[in-house]
Every structure is written in C-alpha cells, then in structure tokens.
Design a protein around this motif. Structure first.
Motif, PDB file in Angstrom:
ATOM      1  N   GLN A 170     -50.817 134.270  78.211  1.00 26.17           N
ATOM      2  CA  GLN A 170     -50.204 133.756  79.437  1.00 26.17           C
ATOM      3  C   GLN A 170     -50.300 134.750  80.589  1.00 26.17           C
ATOM      4  OE1 GLN A 170     -48.340 130.288  79.667  1.00 26.17           O
ATOM      5  NE2 GLN A 170     -50.225 130.414  78.440  1.00 26.17           N
ATOM      6  N   SER A 184     -46.544 127.013  89.801  1.00 25.13           N
ATOM      7  CA  SER A 184     -45.499 126.756  88.818  1.00 25.13           C
ATOM      8  C   SER A 184     -44.331 127.672  89.144  1.00 25.13           C
ATOM      9  CB  SER A 184     -45.996 127.036  87.394  1.00 25.13           C
ATOM     10  OG  SER A 184     -44.905 127.140  86.488  1.00 25.13           O
ATOM     11  N   TRP A 196     -43.277 125.554  77.670  1.00 28.35           N
ATOM     12  CA  TRP A 196     -43.515 126.051  79.023  1.00 28.35           C
ATOM     13  C   TRP A 196     -44.842 126.817  79.153  1.00 28.35           C
ATOM     14  CZ3 TRP A 196     -39.124 127.288  76.137  1.00 28.35           C
ATOM     15  CH2 TRP A 196     -39.203 128.464  75.396  1.00 28.35           C
ATOM     16  N   GLU A 238     -48.664 136.399  85.631  1.00 27.30           N
ATOM     17  CA  GLU A 238     -48.073 136.091  84.325  1.00 27.30           C
ATOM     18  C   GLU A 238     -47.220 134.834  84.445  1.00 27.30           C
ATOM     19  OE1 GLU A 238     -45.391 138.076  80.723  1.00 27.30           O
ATOM     20  OE2 GLU A 238     -45.697 139.166  82.604  1.00 27.30           O
ATOM     21  N   HIS A 239     -47.387 133.933  83.488  1.00 26.64           N
ATOM     22  CA  HIS A 239     -46.597 132.706  83.434  1.00 26.64           C
ATOM     23  C   HIS A 239     -45.601 132.890  82.293  1.00 26.64           C
ATOM     24  CE1 HIS A 239     -45.756 128.331  82.971  1.00 26.64           C
ATOM     25  NE2 HIS A 239     -46.019 128.318  84.263  1.00 26.64           N
ATOM     26  N   TRP A 254     -44.393 131.400  87.610  1.00 30.13           N
ATOM     27  CA  TRP A 254     -45.365 132.453  87.906  1.00 30.13           C
ATOM     28  C   TRP A 254     -44.668 133.747  88.335  1.00 30.13           C
ATOM     29  CZ3 TRP A 254     -49.941 132.577  86.168  1.00 30.13           C
ATOM     30  CH2 TRP A 254     -50.788 131.473  86.139  1.00 30.13           C
ATOM     31  N   LEU A 257     -48.518 127.649  79.911  1.00 30.26           N
ATOM     32  CA  LEU A 257     -49.464 127.056  80.845  1.00 30.26           C
ATOM     33  C   LEU A 257     -50.804 126.816  80.160  1.00 30.26           C
ATOM     34  CD1 LEU A 257     -49.510 126.580  84.102  1.00 30.26           C
ATOM     35  CD2 LEU A 257     -51.138 128.481  84.012  1.00 30.26           C
TER      36      LEU A 257
END
Length: 652
Positions: free
Chosen positions: A562, A583, A67, A620-621, A586, A69
């Motif tokens: 990330q 996404s 997952w 932040e992802h 996020w 990014l």
C-alpha cells in the motif's frame, strides 16, 4: 379371528428414509443436472462475472482488509470497501483452507456452484422443519432454487449475469430463519448463530439486511407474550450482528461520499405494479400466499413457525413502499426499492409454501401451476428458469478465442507505461444493436492478465473516476444510466463524435492514459484518436483497434504494501499532480516530512510540495480513525459472542 399384519422394522426404516431423504435427493438430482449444464463448460464470463473474479483476485493478492487500495481499476479504488466483500472473503477462506492449492479460477467455479444451490437447499431445510415433511417442503424449495422473475438474486441475474453476491446473501436468509426457528417456537434464548449469520448477510449484500432484521424482530414479536425480555434479546442479536460487520460497514458509512449511488433502477411508487404486470406468473404465488394467510388467521392454533413466516411478506412489502414513497424522493438511494423486492419474493415463496401444511394444499398448488402455464411469462423474465438456454452461458475459453483477447493482452503488455483506457465497458457477444444484448465485461481482467491498470472495461461502478468517465464529473451524484447504455455512445459525458482532440488529450494526460482500446463498432466515431498526433495509427486485433500514445505516461511506482513512490522533477512549488485517484486515506511524505494532500476537480490526488530541486514523494494508503473504530467494534462484538457461548456451555 382376523390378524393385523404390521410392517417389520426394516420396512418402517425404508419408509422413514423415503419420507426424509427422497425429496431432498430429487431436488439435488435436478439441481446437479442444471448446474452441470450451466457451469460445467468452463469459467463463466457473461456480463458481470469477470469483475467478480477480479475482486476475488484482489482479496488474495492485495489483502482482505476492505480499505486496501486496488490500483488496477479507476486509477485506484478500495474495491472491497465500497462493494460488499463477503463473496470475495468466502473465496479467500476456501483458498486458505486448501493451503493455497486451489487456484482462483477453481475457487470461483466452486463458489458459483454454492451460489446456485444455496437458496434451494436452505429453503428446503427451513420448510421441512416448519412443515414437518420433505415432500411438503419440495415445491417451495424448487421455486426458490429456480426463481428468476426479474429478481437480482434469481437464476438469470444472480447466476447467469454474475450478480453473485446478491444471490449468496439471499440464500443465507432461509438459513437465518432456520437458526431462529427454535426461538420462535418458545426456546428461552435466540440461537448463537443468529448474529454471525446476520453479519454474513450484511457484508455479502446489504440489500438483504432489511429482510434479515425483519426476521429477527418478528421472531421476538411472535413470542412477545412470554415477556419483554425477547425484545432485549432481539436487540442484542441485531447489535452483535451489526457489530461483527463493523470492520466493513463503519468505514463505508464514514466515507460514503467516495461511492456514487448506483441508481438506475426504478424506485418509484408504481414500480411494484409494473413489476407484477411484467411477470404475471407471480400472481398465483401471491394467491397461494393470501390463501395460506386466511387459513392461518382462521386457525389460531396454527404452528408458531408457520405464522412467523406468513408475517414476513407484509412487513417487507411495507419497507418497499416506504423506500419508494419516502426515501427515494428524499434522494436516499443506497438501497433502492427494486433491490428490496428480492426479499419480498422470498417471503412470498415461503408464505405460499404454507398451503402445503393443509391437506387440500396440493390441489391449490396444482391449480396455481396450471394458472402459471396459462398466464405465460409476460414481458419480463420467466417465473422460474427450468433449464439453461444454449449460448447464453458464455465461458472464458470461448470468448477469449473468438475475440482474440490473448493477442490484445499481449499487445497491451508492450504498450508504453501508463493506463489502458477502454472506450467500451463490455465486449458484445450478440450482433443485435440493443444495449441489453448478451455481453461480457471481460476486459475487467486486463490487470490480472497483463499487470496494466485500466479505466472503464468493467460494469457500472461507484468510483468517482468512473463517474468522470460516465458523466464528465467526479462529483458525488447518482449514476442513473447503466454503462452498457453509454457504450459506443459517450465518453467523459460527451458524445463520441463531439469529443475533440484537445479535450481528450488534456484528460489523458491527467489520467496517465498511454493506450486506448476501441471496438470496431465505434471506429467511425473516434476522430479524437484517429486524427490525434499524440497517438499512433490503430493496430487492428480481432474486433479491436488499439491506439498507443507516442510518449509514456508513467505512474507512481509500487514501493511496498500500500505504498507508492513518485519522482518529481525540479518544480516551482504548489500542488503537484500524482495521477492517482483521491481517497481520504492517502498520506504523503518526502524526506521524512509529511506533505499536505487534497482532491482536485477531476477526483484525483494532489500533493503540495515547496519549490526546489527534484524530490521523491512517498504515497501511502493507510487506515484511519473509522477503520480502526470498525476493527474495535468487530473485535468487541466477537468477544461478546464468545462470552455468551461460554456462558451457555457453563464455563467460567
């Protein structure tokens, strides 16, 4: 009185060595000669290879968690979540096993050797075990090693074109068969390795998962007379194998709308007939399979392993028909029927090899070879690729030198802050005008070579932002035309000649485009750039025209793993553009307070902030519920597998 002279122990030993190792040595010598000719000239960059190499870089620099990014392509995309990560994970494993000494390019070359050799080696091992002789296994293994015939897993497409994940998973199918063989022959329990091999096939290329499931279910059925416990055991193998892949599979299914179906293949009911008509040399393979099937039907005492392999093709064929006749009309195109054909071809090769278990089988094989020669290759690919054609196995050094890519990358490093847009997905390596000409998506390596994020420049992609560039919309709908067919023709779903400057500038601002690379073939069709006051006159670098924005288009700055940081000026409040692709993972916050996020009409991320003075937004992802659930299922499946192994070892 006559005396019978028996061969001595040394002669018997050499005969056994010849019977067991000589056929394998012959196959290996041929494979090494082909591989050295095709792969020994340097790093392959024909067609999809650069993108596959980029994903290996992703695994080693951004991380293995699917997952995570990757901002380098398509304004940010979880590259290993929406494309099977098995190939990249295997490369990362080799890197770590070398204690970091093996470079990415060397690992990729090693993986290409493995991808090429694996189908032949695993098919040989399986057939040698089923037929009891290496010589009898040799013809089928040779066909599996060299098969092309329009297969995505064949030599031409799976190796030369760079569809390496498909060929790698295809090569694991006979290995799964070999693991299941003892169970087919009457062992009380399925093997320990069946579930991990099934998981490896799923995460490497799920198009081969149906054939793997069929192998397990047919193995249970072949011994069903021994009791219903075999079906429970098969269900356990399938459950644990699927559970081991849940770390990737569950988040993929949860966020499937983030991946546009790549549906340019033919999934109609009549495509199978056209497939065989285009490659008539497949007909003798089918004939040998039918002959072997009749022989097994007439001989109820045929070995269980042979009957099991012969039962594979009809079931896989039924799955292909089901996919074409029912699933495709319903719009369920995630595993198109033309991708399932690879499993059918392997099943036919394994089944046809069963004629070698008959003492007259060699004569039928010789007749099939003669028939194949008479039929020719038809309009499709050859049945087998015997030797690499000169000029088709393009390497990194040759392509970068001819097209002055190092000079282009040097110029792009100096471009104003922002993203690089490539009008084309590929660099044509052939002067012919056809879209399917020899080409390389080598621009996909631009983020690696320059540290700059790109749009386009790579192969047909499932990202919503890719859909925006292909069709003008980021909506979740199938991509039905290959990006190579759009090269030099359309951009944002509009013919290049019809794309006006105002529309282009609006999209360039939203996507943070600060440089555009056009190929000289479309220089007369990019008036939206040549007459654009916001971009400079083009720099000519080799066969490329580079247009630079007069103002920078800064992107959110990296602020940790990330994490990105976006400085916002004073604003009236409301939804603010970030320039990053949307996404569902996020999260945004400013001053310790969470901010709402949403997807805009272009598929980009927006953040809602109250009116006020300048502020800094931290993006932040991070994983969510589906990601943690996938980790949990994989952990539980691994624990169940270890527990089963300990019980078999008799440990407490």
């Amino acid at each position: 009185m006559s005396t019978t002279i028996r061969p001595g122990p040394q002669i018997l030993y050499h005969r056994r060595v010849s019977r067991h190792w000589l056929p394998a040595a012959l196959l290996a010598c041929y494979a090494l000669a082909f591989g050295w000719t095709a792969l020994g000239g340097g790093l392959l960059v024909a067609d999809d290879h650069p993108g596959q190499l980029y994903r290996l870089h992703h695994a080693l620099t951004i991380g293995l968690a699917p997952w995570r990014l990757n901002p380098g392509w398509w304004a940010g995309y979880a590259e290993l979540q929406y494309y099977p990560p098995g190939f990249a994970w295997l490369g990362a494993l080799l890197h770590y096993a070398s204690l970091g000494r093996a470079g990415v390019e060397h690992i990729y070359q090693l993986l290409l050797w493995l991808v090429y050799l694996l189908p032949g080696a695993t098919t040989y091992m399986l057939l040698r075990r089923v037929l009891g002789s290496g010589w009898l296994a040799l013809p089928g293994a040779f066909v599996a090693l060299t098969l092309s015939a329009g297969s995505r897993s064949g030599v031409e497409e799976g190796l030369r074109w760079g569809l390496v994940s498909a060929r790698l998973a295809w090569g694991l199918l006979p290995l799964l068969g070999l693991a299941l063989l003892r169970w087919v022959e009457g062992a009380p329990r399925p093997p320990f390795w069946a579930a991990p091999l099934l998981a490896a096939i799923i995460v490497t290329h799920p198009a081969h998962a149906p054939a793997a499931f069929v192998l397990v279910l047919l193995a249970a059925w072949s011994g069903s007379a021994q009791g219903g416990g075999r079906w429970r055991q098969a269900a356990l193998v399938l459950s644990v194998g699927t559970g081991l892949s849940a770390v990737w599979l569950l988040p993929l299914l949860a966020h499937l709308r983030m991946a546009l179906p790549l549906a340019w293949g033919d999934s109609s009911l009549g495509f199978l007939a056209r497939f065989f008509l285009q490659t008539p040399s497949l007909i003798p393979i089918v004939g040998l399979y039918v002959l072997a099937q009749f022989r097994a039907f007439a001989n109820p005492s045929a070995p269980a392993g042979q009957r099991w392999l012969l039962s594979l093709a009809p079931v896989v064929f039924a799955l292909v028909v089901l996919d074409s006749a029912i699933l495709a009309p319903l719009g369920l195109l995630w595993i198109p029927a033309d991708r399932l054909v690879d499993g059918l071809l392997l099943a036919l090769v394994l089944g046809a090899a069963m004629v070698m278990g008959w003492r007259r089988g060699v004569y039928w094989l010789m007749g099939a070879v003669a028939f194949i020669i008479l039929l020719g290759t038809g309009t499709g690919e050859p049945l087998v690729s015997i030797w690499p054609h000169s000029g088709e196995w393009q390497t990194y050094g040759g392509v970068t030198r001819v097209f002055k890519l190092d000079d282009l990358w040097t110029a792009l490093r100096k471009a104003p802050p922002g993203r690089i847009l490539f009008i084309r997905s590929a660099v044509p390596l052939d002067p012919r005008p056809e879209w399917w000409r020899l080409h390389s998506h080598i621009a996909a390596l631009t983020p690696v070579e320059t540290g700059r994020d790109i749009l386009n420049g790579t192969f047909t992609h499932p990202s919503p932002i890719a859909g925006l560039l292909y069709t003008g919309s980021a909506a979740n709908r199938p991509i039905t035309v290959l990006v190579e067919q759009r090269d030099g023709v359309t951009l944002f779903g509009t013919p290049l000649r019809d794309l006006d400057t105002q529309t282009f500038n609006r999209l360039a601002e939203r996507l943070r485009i600060s440089a555009v690379v056009a190929h000289d073939e479309e220089q007369t069709r990019v008036a939206f750039l040549t007459k654009n006051p916001l971009f400079t006159s083009p720099q000519v670098i080799g066969r490329f025209n580079l247009f630079l924005a007069r103002e920078s288009k800064p992107l959110p700055a990296p602020a940790g793993a990330q994490q990105w940081q976006l400085a916002m000026p004073s604003h009236p409040g409301g939804w603010l553009q970030t320039g990053m692709a949307w996404s569902p993972l996020w999260r945004a916050e400013s001053g310790g307070r969470a901010l709402p996020v949403r997807r805009d009409e272009l598929g980009l991320l927006e953040v809602e902030a109250p009116a006020g003075p300048p502020l800094t937004v931290r993006l932040e992802h991070r994983p969510g519920a589906a990601e943690y659930a996938g980790l949990l299922f994989t952990g539980l499946s691994a624990a169940a597998l270890v527990a089963a192994w300990r019980r078999r070892r008799g440990r407490p």
